[in-house]
Design an enzyme around this catalytic site. Structure first.
Site, PDB file in Angstrom:
ATOM      1  N   GLN A  51       0.818  -1.221   0.000  1.00  0.00           N
ATOM      2  CA  GLN A  51       0.000   0.000   0.000  1.00  0.00           C
ATOM      3  C   GLN A  51       0.849   1.268   0.000  1.00  0.00           C
ATOM      4  O   GLN A  51       0.318   2.367  -0.213  1.00  0.00           O
ATOM      5  CB  GLN A  51      -0.947   0.012   1.202  1.00  0.00           C
ATOM      6  CG  GLN A  51      -2.014  -1.075   1.113  1.00  0.00           C
ATOM      7  CD  GLN A  51      -2.974  -0.980   2.279  1.00  0.00           C
ATOM      8  OE1 GLN A  51      -2.728  -1.549   3.335  1.00  0.00           O
ATOM      9  NE2 GLN A  51      -4.052  -0.233   2.099  1.00  0.00           N
ATOM     10  N   HIS A 140      -3.643  -8.526   1.301  1.00  0.00           N
ATOM     11  CA  HIS A 140      -2.897  -7.534   0.512  1.00  0.00           C
ATOM     12  C   HIS A 140      -1.589  -8.125  -0.014  1.00  0.00           C
ATOM     13  O   HIS A 140      -1.159  -7.795  -1.125  1.00  0.00           O
ATOM     14  CB  HIS A 140      -2.551  -6.312   1.367  1.00  0.00           C
ATOM     15  CG  HIS A 140      -3.616  -5.243   1.378  1.00  0.00           C
ATOM     16  ND1 HIS A 140      -3.989  -4.564   0.245  1.00  0.00           N
ATOM     17  CD2 HIS A 140      -4.355  -4.722   2.391  1.00  0.00           C
ATOM     18  CE1 HIS A 140      -4.930  -3.667   0.559  1.00  0.00           C
ATOM     19  NE2 HIS A 140      -5.170  -3.748   1.854  1.00  0.00           N
TER      20      HIS A 140
END
Ligand code: NI
Length: 171
Positions: A51, A140
């Site tokens: 991220q 993720h």
């Protein structure tokens, strides 16, 4: 320690499978600290290295209540060992998909094995919000996002909106 820019969908780094960390050295420890700074600043309760554009298997979390002391968790190479049979449904969001939420059903309890910031192997068993957060962040690292659990209609709508916003930002 530094606050890093958060990447949004449809950035391809969010769909890559992240690379394991060889060992938790000073560089990884500093990455973990930057990630926590970025997460607290956002604010959010979890952040995965992709991220901030770094495709490594590192996640940070803090699921403490606002009126409790901070309880930062830093994990490298987290691996889920067991998932409970019981499930729970919670509304999830993601710092890489700002402004969008959706209900996701996941196992209620989880045991995870990981390396801590001192490169020591550890195991953590938890349930509730933290268990959801850990599963979301580990997703993720495998290029999986919470929108993948939503209906195709809702997912497509969110992706279309975010893609349009990204084009708008580039002018
Ligand atoms: Ni997320």
């Amino acid at each position: 320690m530094a606050i890093k820019p958060i990447v949004f969908i449809p950035d391809p780094v969010l769909r890559q499978v992240a690379t394991p960390v060889e060992d938790v050295n000073a560089g990884i420890r500093s990455l973990m600290d930057d990630m926590l700074d970025t997460m607290y600043d956002a604010p959010g309760i979890g952040l995965a290295a992709p991220q901030i554009g770094i495709s490594k298997r590192v996640i940070v979390m803090d699921c403490s209540d606002d009126d409790e002391a901070d309880a930062p968790l830093k994990m490298a190479n987290p691996e889920i060992i067991t998932l409970s049979d019981a499930s729970q449904t919670m509304e999830e969001g993601c710092l890489s998909i700002p402004g969008h939420h959706g209900e996701v059903t996941r196992p209620n309890g989880v045991t995870v094995r990981y390396l801590d910031e001192n490169n020591e192997p550890r195991e953590l068993t938890c349930e509730g919000l933290l268990a959801v957060c850990i599963q979301h962040e580990i997703d993720h690292l495998n290029g999986v996002l919470f929108i993948d659990y939503l209906s195709r209609l809702k997912r497509d709508m969110i992706v279309r909106k975010m893609t349009k916003d990204a084009r708008g930002q580039k002018g």
